[in-house]
Design an enzyme around this catalytic site. Structure first.
Site, PDB file in Angstrom:
ATOM      1  N   GLY A 259       0.794  -1.479  -0.009  1.00  0.00           N
ATOM      2  CA  GLY A 259      -0.111  -0.272  -0.076  1.00  0.00           C
ATOM      3  C   GLY A 259       0.926   1.630  -0.069  1.00  0.00           C
ATOM      4  O   GLY A 259       0.631   2.568  -0.043  1.00  0.00           O
TER       5      GLY A 259
ATOM      6  N   HIS B  52     -11.860  14.452 -14.967  1.00  0.00           N
ATOM      7  CA  HIS B  52     -11.582  14.240 -16.955  1.00  0.00           C
ATOM      8  C   HIS B  52      -9.758  14.819 -16.564  1.00  0.00           C
ATOM      9  O   HIS B  52      -9.729  15.640 -15.703  1.00  0.00           O
ATOM     10  CB  HIS B  52     -12.309  15.373 -17.891  1.00  0.00           C
ATOM     11  CG  HIS B  52     -11.981  16.234 -16.818  1.00  0.00           C
ATOM     12  ND1 HIS B  52     -11.676  17.563 -17.213  1.00  0.00           N
ATOM     13  CD2 HIS B  52     -12.944  16.891 -16.609  1.00  0.00           C
ATOM     14  CE1 HIS B  52     -12.132  18.471 -16.270  1.00  0.00           C
ATOM     15  NE2 HIS B  52     -12.372  18.200 -15.803  1.00  0.00           N
TER      16      HIS B  52
END
Length: 233
Positions: free
Chosen positions: A90, A159
């Site tokens: 992680g 985006h």
């Protein structure tokens, strides 16, 4: 950088193939979660033959989730046959250190994307080798993920966002449109980076923090709005 197409992460769309051997590096809790992801991919039509776990810190028992512990990074580098590896570590820095130690030319690092994460070709999402994307993540369009990026459960990427190599997002982290995360950035659970903000390499953003302005490299930032509190260099 590797462009993924629809058939690459919807294995049920492909003809059946011979089982492909794969091992998980990381024998802790995240390794077991990645095993769940691999089982879910197989249920959707993939054909991974998960052989076991490697870790430089041996587990307390000889098996993990019913699979054998197989050894350390040194042992993994001794493989004589092609072998896929999922790096289930992680921490951004620790994951990069593990990958640096895995030097055998026999090893490959596939991108693993949960079968319910939608990535149609029209979304124009690129993924580097070794990326892991867990269940519930949403990626919109024109997104670039570098090598070994890890998206934990239910993250969102907007985006034109760019996440450079070894970025790590914990559950429910959010990266807004046109944001850019430098190499090795770590976002804690429920952290948010708003639109257009840049986060410098190796910076840690604490759980629940909201990044509203650019952050430099190698700091820890917490709070709403997030402020740097520790210089890690």
């Amino acid at each position: 950088m590797t462009q993924l197409f629809f058939s690459d992460y919807h294995p049920s769309e492909r003809p059946s193939a011979a089982p492909q051997p794969l091992v998980i590096f990381g024998a802790g809790g995240l390794g077991r979660e990645v095993l769940v992801l691999l089982n879910q991919l197989n249920e959707a039509g993939a054909n991974w033959d998960v052989c076991g776990f490697y870790d430089d810190q041996p587990p307390a028992t000889p098996t993990v989730a019913g699979l054998p512990y197989l050894g350390t990074a040194h042992d993994l580098n001794q493989t004589q046959e092609p072998l896929a590896v999922a790096v289930a570590v992680g921490s951004s820095a620790s994951r990069a250190a593990v990958v640096a130690r895995l030097t055998s030319p026999q090893l490959t690092f596939p991108a693993l994307v949960h079968p319910r994460v939608r990535l149609a070709p029209s979304q124009r999402v690129t993924l580097g080798a070794g990326c892991i994307i867990q269940q519930g993540c949403i990626l919109t369009c024109d997104i670039t993920l570098g090598r070994f990026v890890f998206l934990n459960l239910c993250c969102t990427i907007g985006h034109d966002a760019v996440l450079e190599d070894f970025c790590s997002l914990m559950p429910h982290a959010n990266v807004s449109g046109a944001a850019r995360l430098g190499t090795g950035v770590y976002l804690g659970t429920n952290a948010t980076v708003i639109q257009g903000v840049r986060v410098g390499a190796s910076t840690t953003v604490g759980a629940g923090a909201v990044v509203v302005r650019d952050l430099p490299a190698s700091v820890t930032a917490v709070g709403v709005p997030a402020r740097a509190i520790i210089n890690e260099q």
